[in-house]
Design a protein around this motif. Structure first.
Motif, mmCIF file in Angstrom:
data_model
loop_
_atom_site.group_PDB
_atom_site.id
_atom_site.type_symbol
_atom_site.label_atom_id
_atom_site.label_comp_id
_atom_site.label_asym_id
_atom_site.label_seq_id
_atom_site.Cartn_x
_atom_site.Cartn_y
_atom_site.Cartn_z
ATOM 1 N N THR A 83 9.934 -0.762 26.863
ATOM 2 C CA THR A 83 11.154 -0.337 26.199
ATOM 3 C C THR A 83 10.882 0.017 24.747
ATOM 4 O OG1 THR A 83 11.732 -2.557 25.439
ATOM 5 C CG2 THR A 83 12.463 -1.923 27.656
ATOM 6 N N GLU A 84 11.822 0.768 24.153
ATOM 7 C CA GLU A 84 11.701 1.090 22.734
ATOM 8 C C GLU A 84 11.745 -0.179 21.885
ATOM 9 O OE1 GLU A 84 14.627 3.896 21.535
ATOM 10 O OE2 GLU A 84 13.548 5.621 22.358
ATOM 11 N N ALA A 85 12.560 -1.119 22.265
ATOM 12 C CA ALA A 85 12.675 -2.365 21.505
ATOM 13 C C ALA A 85 11.344 -3.114 21.497
ATOM 14 C CB ALA A 85 13.767 -3.247 22.097
ATOM 15 N N ALA A 86 10.686 -3.156 22.653
ATOM 16 C CA ALA A 86 9.391 -3.829 22.729
ATOM 17 C C ALA A 86 8.342 -3.092 21.906
ATOM 18 C CB ALA A 86 8.951 -3.939 24.181
ATOM 19 N N LEU A 87 8.390 -1.744 21.950
ATOM 20 C CA LEU A 87 7.452 -0.948 21.171
ATOM 21 C C LEU A 87 7.663 -1.173 19.684
ATOM 22 C CD1 LEU A 87 5.271 1.223 20.996
ATOM 23 C CD2 LEU A 87 7.081 2.949 21.135
ATOM 24 N N SER A 88 8.920 -1.200 19.254
ATOM 25 C CA SER A 88 9.233 -1.452 17.851
ATOM 26 C C SER A 88 8.730 -2.819 17.413
ATOM 27 C CB SER A 88 10.750 -1.372 17.642
ATOM 28 O OG SER A 88 11.103 -1.764 16.337
ATOM 29 N N GLU A 89 8.935 -3.809 18.245
ATOM 30 C CA GLU A 89 8.499 -5.169 17.905
ATOM 31 C C GLU A 89 6.983 -5.238 17.772
ATOM 32 O OE1 GLU A 89 8.729 -9.726 19.715
ATOM 33 O OE2 GLU A 89 9.966 -8.114 20.570
ATOM 34 N N GLN A 90 6.273 -4.535 18.670
ATOM 35 C CA GLN A 90 4.817 -4.584 18.638
ATOM 36 C C GLN A 90 4.240 -3.911 17.400
ATOM 37 O OE1 GLN A 90 2.480 -3.058 22.011
ATOM 38 N NE2 GLN A 90 2.761 -5.076 22.920
ATOM 39 N N ILE A 91 4.812 -2.760 17.029
ATOM 40 C CA ILE A 91 4.319 -2.044 15.852
ATOM 41 C C ILE A 91 4.604 -2.835 14.579
ATOM 42 C CG2 ILE A 91 4.659 0.016 14.424
ATOM 43 C CD1 ILE A 91 5.010 1.617 16.987
ATOM 44 N N ASN A 92 5.823 -3.377 14.490
ATOM 45 C CA ASN A 92 6.189 -4.114 13.279
ATOM 46 C C ASN A 92 5.438 -5.431 13.152
ATOM 47 O OD1 ASN A 92 8.590 -2.909 11.600
ATOM 48 N ND2 ASN A 92 8.998 -2.392 13.730
ATOM 49 N N ALA A 93 5.054 -6.002 14.276
ATOM 50 C CA ALA A 93 4.412 -7.308 14.259
ATOM 51 C C ALA A 93 3.054 -7.294 13.577
ATOM 52 C CB ALA A 93 4.265 -7.840 15.682
ATOM 53 N N LYS A 94 2.443 -6.129 13.437
ATOM 54 C CA LYS A 94 1.103 -6.069 12.832
ATOM 55 C C LYS A 94 1.086 -5.345 11.495
ATOM 56 C CE LYS A 94 -0.049 -1.968 15.548
ATOM 57 N NZ LYS A 94 -0.841 -1.458 16.656
ATOM 58 N N THR A 95 2.245 -4.939 10.985
ATOM 59 C CA THR A 95 2.287 -4.120 9.778
ATOM 60 C C THR A 95 2.692 -4.942 8.565
ATOM 61 O OG1 THR A 95 2.844 -2.146 11.058
ATOM 62 C CG2 THR A 95 3.323 -2.091 8.700
ATOM 63 N N VAL A 96 1.915 -4.816 7.497
ATOM 64 C CA VAL A 96 2.283 -5.362 6.194
ATOM 65 C C VAL A 96 2.327 -4.197 5.210
ATOM 66 C CG1 VAL A 96 1.345 -7.653 6.613
ATOM 67 C CG2 VAL A 96 -0.112 -5.911 5.579
ATOM 68 N N SER A 97 3.275 -4.226 4.290
ATOM 69 C CA SER A 97 3.426 -3.140 3.323
ATOM 70 C C SER A 97 2.965 -3.599 1.947
ATOM 71 C CB SER A 97 4.885 -2.690 3.255
ATOM 72 O OG SER A 97 5.699 -3.758 2.819
ATOM 73 N N ILE A 98 2.442 -2.654 1.171
ATOM 74 C CA ILE A 98 1.967 -2.974 -0.172
ATOM 75 C C ILE A 98 2.397 -1.888 -1.144
ATOM 76 C CG2 ILE A 98 -0.313 -1.973 0.380
ATOM 77 C CD1 ILE A 98 -1.487 -3.965 -1.664
ATOM 78 N N ILE A 99 3.046 -2.295 -2.233
ATOM 79 C CA ILE A 99 3.425 -1.372 -3.296
ATOM 80 C C ILE A 99 2.202 -1.120 -4.166
ATOM 81 C CG2 ILE A 99 4.807 -1.096 -5.377
ATOM 82 C CD1 ILE A 99 6.547 -0.734 -3.083
ATOM 83 N N THR A 100 1.856 0.150 -4.353
ATOM 84 C CA THR A 100 0.649 0.486 -5.109
ATOM 85 C C THR A 100 1.033 1.044 -6.479
ATOM 86 O OG1 THR A 100 0.509 2.695 -4.077
ATOM 87 C CG2 THR A 100 -0.632 0.872 -2.983
ATOM 88 N N GLY A 101 0.793 2.317 -6.711
ATOM 89 C CA GLY A 101 1.094 2.942 -7.998
ATOM 90 C C GLY A 101 1.344 4.415 -7.804
ATOM 91 N N THR A 102 1.210 5.176 -8.868
ATOM 92 C CA THR A 102 1.471 6.608 -8.792
ATOM 93 C C THR A 102 0.340 7.329 -8.062
ATOM 94 O OG1 THR A 102 0.475 6.859 -10.987
ATOM 95 C CG2 THR A 102 2.862 6.639 -10.881
ATOM 96 N N LEU A 103 0.656 8.487 -7.530
ATOM 97 C CA LEU A 103 -0.303 9.273 -6.760
ATOM 98 C C LEU A 103 -1.540 9.591 -7.597
ATOM 99 C CD1 LEU A 103 -0.716 10.731 -4.038
ATOM 100 C CD2 LEU A 103 0.236 12.782 -5.098
ATOM 101 N N GLY A 104 -2.709 9.261 -7.067
ATOM 102 C CA GLY A 104 -3.956 9.544 -7.763
ATOM 103 C C GLY A 104 -4.407 8.458 -8.710
ATOM 104 N N GLY A 105 -3.550 7.459 -8.966
ATOM 105 C CA GLY A 105 -3.920 6.379 -9.870
ATOM 106 C C GLY A 105 -4.801 5.338 -9.199
ATOM 107 N N SER A 106 -5.256 4.378 -9.999
ATOM 108 C CA SER A 106 -6.175 3.354 -9.495
ATOM 109 C C SER A 106 -5.535 2.508 -8.403
ATOM 110 C CB SER A 106 -6.648 2.462 -10.649
ATOM 111 O OG SER A 106 -7.315 3.219 -11.628
ATOM 112 N N TYR A 107 -4.279 2.088 -8.601
ATOM 113 C CA TYR A 107 -3.631 1.249 -7.599
ATOM 114 C C TYR A 107 -3.450 2.003 -6.287
ATOM 115 C CZ TYR A 107 -2.414 -2.252 -11.160
ATOM 116 O OH TYR A 107 -2.450 -3.218 -12.135
ATOM 117 N N PHE A 108 -3.128 3.284 -6.390
ATOM 118 C CA PHE A 108 -2.989 4.103 -5.179
ATOM 119 C C PHE A 108 -4.309 4.139 -4.418
ATOM 120 C CE2 PHE A 108 -3.451 8.255 -3.080
ATOM 121 C CZ PHE A 108 -2.384 8.209 -2.209
#
Length: 379
Positions: free
Chosen positions: A39-64
């Motif tokens: 199901t779509e719900a199961a697919l959504s759960e599986q993808i989200n279960a392994k994803t962590v997000s990280i705020i970096t910086g501006t495009l081309g910068g060191s943090y990016f």
């Protein structure tokens, strides 16, 4: 054929800690989408279960670039997916990490908690923002005309501190205050600021970022501008440390072989302290294990050179380390430090052998694998 001792010594000397050198960059593995998901719900759960997000910086910068490195190295298609998000820089990243839904990690600085504590709206910020590791230092760059030989000559002048909310906006101002230099602040993006400097609309451009800063390396080919020296003084907060910039970093902005004195502030891999046992806590625990166990891969030559400065075990005063990160370090306390390990390896090599860097690294990997397998078998 024997190992060349001079080449081997040079290899060690260039590494604040172990600098593994790998082959060509590998493509990011595709996201694994198991076909058995019904199901779509199961697919959504599986993808989200392994994803962590990280705020970096501006495009081309060191943090990016650093965030992209994490994604390239750690994404495995099954257990971990690192999702870098563009940001303004360390100043705004701190608020995004604390309040923006869906943000797990952010590049912030050692002065970030002080920044947030000054905001009277916020309470107990240290409860919510912990750190995984101290990464590297971001250096203060002050670019001005060559007749500006001392930073105090900028008092009362128009000086750009990047955009509002950037790390330069906060840390740069804090450094100038510590030096007792009051200026007229201009907040524009760095390319615009450099144009304004060329046109005489500002007298200096400040950037607090990991050297070499790409937007500065190609600037001032007409030799009108240089990097102004900044000497450490007693008025500077202990959060900021002495540093140097070299002609190798900025051949267009530094004359002669002598380095330019400046200040630096540490960059921290900040993490939101989710409740222990929660799903997002478990995701971040997997991220920590992947980062620490595969850290060598971030030191490859195609990765940002600042990874070579990282000591994962280094502590950060007044910060709390994220529990899974501290647990991992405690469990691996008996392991040798990478620098000690590589020096041991090199000491065992025959003199005069070919010193191709990749060949040396591959030999090291084989040596380390065998040594660690032997070590585990005796425990």
């Amino acid at each position: 054929m024997k190992w060349n001792p001079y080449a081997l010594a040079a290899l060690v000397a260039t590494l604040p800690m172990l600098l593994p050198l790998t082959g060509h960059a590998q493509p990011v593995p595709p996201i694994s989408v198991p076909q058995e998901v019904a199901t779509e719900a199961a697919l959504s759960e599986q993808i989200n279960a392994k994803t962590v997000s990280i705020i970096t910086g501006t495009l081309g910068g060191s943090y990016f670039r650093i965030g992209a490195d994490l994604a390239f190295v750690l994404n495995d298609g099954n257990q971990i997916r690192v999702l870098p998000i563009l940001g303004k820089g360390a100043g705004e990243n701190a608020y995004d990490l604390r309040f923006l839904k869906g943000v797990d990690l952010a590049f912030v600085r050692t002065d970030t908690l002080d920044q947030l504590r000054q905001d009277k709206r916020l309470k107990r910020v240290e409860r919510y923002i912990h750190y995984i590791a101290k990464l590297f230092d971001d250096e203060l760059h002050v670019v001005a005309a060559r007749d500006v030989q001392n930073i105090r000559q900028l008092a009362g002048k128009r000086v750009s501190f990047d955009v509002k909310g950037s790390g330069t906006d906060y840390s740069g101002h804090a450094m100038f205050r510590g030096l007792g230099v009051a200026v007229e602040t201009v907040n524009v993006d760095q390319p615009t600021a450099l144009r304004m400097l060329r046109d005489g609309e500002v007298q200096a451009v400040v950037s607090v970022a990991a050297k070499p800063v790409p937007v500065l390396t190609g600037f001032a080919r007409d030799e009108r501008f240089h990097l102004v020296p900044v000497s450490y003084s007693n008025g500077i907060s202990e959060t900021y440390v002495p540093a140097t910039l070299t002609r190798e970093d900025y051949p267009n902005l530094i004359d002669g072989p002598d380095p330019v004195e400046t200040l630096a502030v540490g960059t921290v891999l900040g993490v939101y302290n989710h409740p222990r046992g929660s799903e997002r806590y478990r995701r971040l625990k997997r991220f920590v294990e992947a980062l620490f166990s595969r850290f060598d891969e971030l030191l490859a030559p195609q990765r940002h050179p600042k990874w070579r400065e990282v000591n994962l075990a280094a502590s950060v005063a007044s910060w709390t380390r994220f529990r899974p990160a501290q647990d991992w370090l405690n469990a691996h306390r008996d392991d040798m430090t990478p620098r000690a390990e590589v020096e041991w390896f090199l000491s065992e090599q025959l003199e005069g052998a070919a010193a191709d860097k990749e060949q040396v690294y591959r030999a090291y990997l084989q040596w380390r694998s065998a040594r660690r397998a032997k070590f585990r078998s005796t425990r």
